[in-house]
Design an enzyme around this catalytic site. Structure first.
Site, PDB file in Angstrom:
ATOM      1  N   LYS A 155       4.446   0.625   9.498  1.00  0.00           N
ATOM      2  CA  LYS A 155       4.588   1.894   8.789  1.00  0.00           C
ATOM      3  C   LYS A 155       3.987   3.044   9.589  1.00  0.00           C
ATOM      4  O   LYS A 155       4.490   4.161   9.550  1.00  0.00           O
ATOM      5  CB  LYS A 155       3.892   1.794   7.422  1.00  0.00           C
ATOM      6  CG  LYS A 155       4.733   1.075   6.395  1.00  0.00           C
ATOM      7  CD  LYS A 155       4.126   1.187   5.015  1.00  0.00           C
ATOM      8  CE  LYS A 155       3.061   0.142   4.837  1.00  0.00           C
ATOM      9  NZ  LYS A 155       2.567   0.035   3.453  1.00  0.00           N
ATOM     10  N   ARG A 175       5.345 -13.189   9.547  1.00  0.00           N
ATOM     11  CA  ARG A 175       5.948 -11.903   9.226  1.00  0.00           C
ATOM     12  C   ARG A 175       7.290 -11.787   9.944  1.00  0.00           C
ATOM     13  O   ARG A 175       7.587 -12.521  10.881  1.00  0.00           O
ATOM     14  CB  ARG A 175       5.031 -10.750   9.590  1.00  0.00           C
ATOM     15  CG  ARG A 175       4.765 -10.571  11.073  1.00  0.00           C
ATOM     16  CD  ARG A 175       3.661  -9.553  11.336  1.00  0.00           C
ATOM     17  NE  ARG A 175       4.078  -8.197  11.047  1.00  0.00           N
ATOM     18  CZ  ARG A 175       3.517  -7.435  10.091  1.00  0.00           C
ATOM     19  NH1 ARG A 175       2.546  -7.889   9.348  1.00  0.00           N
ATOM     20  NH2 ARG A 175       3.916  -6.201   9.912  1.00  0.00           N
ATOM     21  N   GLU A 191       0.876  -1.171   0.000  1.00  0.00           N
ATOM     22  CA  GLU A 191       0.000   0.000   0.000  1.00  0.00           C
ATOM     23  C   GLU A 191       0.917   1.225   0.000  1.00  0.00           C
ATOM     24  O   GLU A 191       1.817   1.315   0.841  1.00  0.00           O
ATOM     25  CB  GLU A 191      -0.879  -0.007   1.254  1.00  0.00           C
ATOM     26  CG  GLU A 191      -1.859   1.145   1.233  1.00  0.00           C
ATOM     27  CD  GLU A 191      -2.744   1.235   2.469  1.00  0.00           C
ATOM     28  OE1 GLU A 191      -2.713   0.317   3.305  1.00  0.00           O
ATOM     29  OE2 GLU A 191      -3.447   2.259   2.576  1.00  0.00           O
TER      30      GLU A 191
HETATM   31  P1  ATP Z   1       2.899  -2.481   8.151  1.00  0.00           P
HETATM   32  O1  ATP Z   1       2.161  -3.500   8.971  1.00  0.00           O
HETATM   33  O2  ATP Z   1       4.334  -2.370   8.442  1.00  0.00           O
HETATM   34  O3  ATP Z   1       2.242  -1.155   8.134  1.00  0.00           O
HETATM   35  P2  ATP Z   1       1.629  -3.439   5.849  1.00  0.00           P
HETATM   36  O4  ATP Z   1       1.387  -4.892   5.935  1.00  0.00           O
HETATM   37  O5  ATP Z   1       0.490  -2.546   6.124  1.00  0.00           O
HETATM   38  O6  ATP Z   1       2.885  -3.062   6.688  1.00  0.00           O
HETATM   39  P3  ATP Z   1       1.679  -3.375   3.032  1.00  0.00           P
HETATM   40  O7  ATP Z   1       2.120  -2.275   2.168  1.00  0.00           O
HETATM   41  O8  ATP Z   1       0.245  -3.728   3.081  1.00  0.00           O
HETATM   42  O9  ATP Z   1       2.215  -3.038   4.463  1.00  0.00           O
HETATM   43  O10 ATP Z   1       2.545  -4.679   2.769  1.00  0.00           O
HETATM   44  C1  ATP Z   1       2.883  -5.164   1.514  1.00  0.00           C
HETATM   45  C2  ATP Z   1       3.276  -6.598   1.636  1.00  0.00           C
HETATM   46  O11 ATP Z   1       4.388  -6.734   2.518  1.00  0.00           O
HETATM   47  C3  ATP Z   1       2.162  -7.441   2.222  1.00  0.00           C
HETATM   48  O12 ATP Z   1       2.036  -8.606   1.457  1.00  0.00           O
HETATM   49  C4  ATP Z   1       2.616  -7.742   3.608  1.00  0.00           C
HETATM   50  O13 ATP Z   1       2.142  -8.980   4.042  1.00  0.00           O
HETATM   51  C5  ATP Z   1       4.129  -7.724   3.480  1.00  0.00           C
HETATM   52  N1  ATP Z   1       4.729  -7.355   4.756  1.00  0.00           N
HETATM   53  C6  ATP Z   1       4.533  -6.236   5.470  1.00  0.00           C
HETATM   54  N2  ATP Z   1       5.204  -6.277   6.636  1.00  0.00           N
HETATM   55  C7  ATP Z   1       5.855  -7.463   6.656  1.00  0.00           C
HETATM   56  C8  ATP Z   1       6.725  -8.112   7.595  1.00  0.00           C
HETATM   57  N3  ATP Z   1       7.053  -7.539   8.747  1.00  0.00           N
HETATM   58  N4  ATP Z   1       7.202  -9.325   7.277  1.00  0.00           N
HETATM   59  C9  ATP Z   1       6.889  -9.904   6.102  1.00  0.00           C
HETATM   60  N5  ATP Z   1       6.088  -9.358   5.182  1.00  0.00           N
HETATM   61  C10 ATP Z   1       5.558  -8.153   5.445  1.00  0.00           C
HETATM   62 MG    MG Z   2      -1.333  -3.577   4.921  1.00  0.00          MG
END
Ligand code: ATP
Ligand code: MG
Length: 562
Positions: free
Chosen positions: A272, A262, A36
């Site tokens: 984020k 994760r 995102e």
């Molecule tokens: P955050 O929780 O840090 O705000 P998010 O999951 O909202 O991150 P996205 O932009 O939706 O961020 O994530 C893009 C991809 O990265 C998704 O498929 C998510 O599962 C993966 N991702 C995000 N954080 C992690 C992590 N800590 N470990 C592994 N994969 C991750």
């Molecule tokens: Mg997300």
């Protein structure tokens, strides 16, 4: 990208994919990385990038980069740009496969109409608070919305008016009609479209209703023909909804969602939202602050893309959440740089040394190895003269017996140069030692005594006349505790390490470093690995970042506590 080492056990996702290829279920695997654009990528995303793009690279398949841009409130093109740069920098390429969920808004709207026509979605006027109250709990079923059973025609009309902007935000939403008694709370009539009178960075003001993640994601995967939709464990419960949407709409393609653990690292925060707080409240100097575990921060700090990929390889892909020690990340870059980084001499906190028996106008060039374990990296010359700088910490006035460095009457080896003996110390009015008077033994050029006398200590030095003066930034972990965001009473920002950044001016570096390039990394002997700061360094004011120390100074502390 590189193939997996043959002796390395294959993770459970790669096993599933291998089976799917073998059985002929799929001829080609298509994965996707779906960020995102509401912040910069962090090391957790790197894990997902390495997994998705890695799998594509191994199977001659492709990985799509898809921006999951359904929440215009928090998203911007600045983030889109940085995400693209970071994925490229990590060494991956999506080729022509760049997509945006917002490109599917028309199609998603059509799918929503289909659900309504099937009697599987309805417009609901409950406020979000009322919806919460109706939802029930893990032990109690939810209550049906009073709007749940309105006619298809009425729903079509209301949904169109939602789209046309007839209703203010929060007054109604489109919900999937599933099961208010489902043991999986996500299935209790989830909202799939909401009203937001916000313009979108790509679609402008065309829409004032935006689809929710659970509705958008599965359909975007389907539209792109994704075969394996890999996501983190917190989406496990959402899988039922993912499958429900695709099954109900009877789509021609049905990607398989697979969840993996994760990445969590101690001594940092990963979400984020929290990283954004650090940036917006000026606790750090920006998203690319070298103390942040964002990709851009790690890049600016001097981490190599290879070391981040290696790290993701080392931690592997599992099904259970766990914590990775920060030391593992630091060790990976240390191991990488230990092999690749040329050695140089740099004095971070200089103390002047005058070699009293060395002629004032004499200068000579000494030969230094660029990498003591790798002769192929060659040699360079180090200028030597009467005045030098050594590290303040390599001198002690009242030195204990085991201090094998400078103190009056003691002899040390100057790396690649001579043996010198400290004869006298000079202090300023305040009593601070400002200069050491030493003598050198001209017979010891290169650092060995012809008479075989043993000198235990070897210290680094830089010729005062030839010094490159530089600013050096030393970084430490941004938080002082292992789990800054797991304290129920305290805000994570209360655990910020006040000493996480130390800026040193007028460090004395060997002159060869004036030719350092922006992408070069060096070991300053005894001090760690360093590189130029890509943002602030200028030819007339070089700035070096310490990437990592030579040893893990936190390992003992963390262990002691346990
Ligand atoms: P955050 O929780 O840090 O705000 P998010 O999951 O909202 O991150 P996205 O932009 O939706 O961020 O994530 C893009 C991809 O990265 C998704 O498929 C998510 O599962 C993966 N991702 C995000 N954080 C992690 C992590 N800590 N470990 C592994 N994969 C991750
Ligand atoms: Mg997300």
């Amino acid at each position: 990208m590189t193939e997996q080492a043959p002796d390395k056990p294959v993770d459970f996702i790669r096993q599933i994919i291998a089976q799917d290829l073998q059985s002929g279920k799929h001829k080609q695997v298509i994965t996707r990385f779906p960020p995102e654009p509401n912040g910069f990528l962090h090391i957790g995303h790197a894990k997902s990038i390495c997994l998705n793009f890695g799998i594509a690279g191994e199977n001659d398949s492709v990985c799509h980069l898809r921006f999951d841009d359904t929440n215009p409130d928090k998203e911007s093109t600045v983030y889109v740009q940085s995400i693209k740069e970071d994925v490229h920098w990590l060494g991956f390429d999506w080729g022509e496969h760049l997509y945006y969920a917002s490109d599917y808004f028309d199609k998603l709207y059509e799918f929503a109409l289909q659900l309504i026509n099937m009697g599987k979605a309805y417009v609901c006027h409950l406020s979000s608070e009322e919806m919460r109250q109706h939802r029930g709990t893990l032990t109690e079923p939810g209550k049906e919305s009073p709007y749940r059973n309105r006619s298809v025609a009425e729903n079509l009309d209301l949904f169109e008016r939602m789209k046309n902007g007839d209703f203010p935000e929060g007054t109604c939403a489109l919900r999937a009609k599933i099961d208010m008694a489902s043991p999986n709370i996500i299935m209790r009539d989830p909202v799939i479209y909401r009203i937001m009178h916000v313009s979108h960075h790509r679609t402008g003001d065309k829409w004032c209703i935006y689809p929710m993640y659970d509705f958008t994601h599965c359909l975007s995967d389907m539209l792109e023909g994704i075969t394996h939709s890999l996501c983190t464990l917190e989406f496990e419960n959402n899988r039922t909804l993912y499958d429900w949407v695709l099954d109900t709409l009877n789509t021609p393609c049905h990607p398989r969602q697979i969840e993996f653990a994760r990445l969590n690292i101690n001594f940092t925060v990963m979400s984020k939202r929290k990283l954004l707080q650090l940036v917006e409240e000026n606790h750090v100097l920006g998203w690319d602050d070298p103390r942040m575990l964002t990709i851009s921060g790690l890049k600016r700090r001097g981490f190599t893309p290879a070391s981040i990929r290696n790290f993701c390889d080392i931690i592997g892909i599992g099904k259970r959440d766990s914590w990775i020690d920060m030391g593992v990340l630091e060790k990976t870059v240390r191991d990488d740089l230990n092999v690749t980084a040329p050695r140089v001499l740099g004095v971070l906190k200089p103390l002047k040394v005058v070699i009293t028996n060395y002629p004032e106008d004499k200068e000579e060039e000494l030969t230094a190895l660029n990498h003591p374990q790798d002769p192929a990296m060659g040699t360079r010359s180090l200028p030597f003269c009467r005045e030098l700088f050594v590290e303040q910490t390599d001198f002690m006035e009242d030195a204990p017996r085991k201090f094998f460095r400078l103190s009056v009457g003691r002899e040390v080896r100057l790396r690649y140069a001579y043996l010198i003996t400290c004869q006298e110390i000079i202090k300023d009015e305040s009593g601070k030692v400002v200069e050491l008077r030493c003598t050198y033994d001209p017979e010891t050029r290169g650092g060995t005594a012809p008479d075989g006398r043993k000198v235990k200590g070897t210290i680094h030095w830089v010729s005062a006349r030839h010094t490159l003066l530089a600013e050096v930034r030393l970084y430490d972990r941004l938080f002082t505790v292992e789990h800054p965001d797991m304290d129920k009473e305290k805000d994570f920002k209360e655990f910020i390490n006040p000493d996480s950044l130390q800026v040193l001016q007028d460090c004395a570096l060997e002159p060869s470093l004036s030719a350092a390039g922006k992408n070069e990394r060096f070991q300053f002997e005894r001090q760690g690995y360093f590189c130029l700061d890509s943002k602030d360094s200028r030819p007339d004011h070089p700035v070096f970042n310490r990437i990592v120390t030579l040893r893990d100074s936190w390992a003992k502390l963390t262990k002691k506590k346990k």
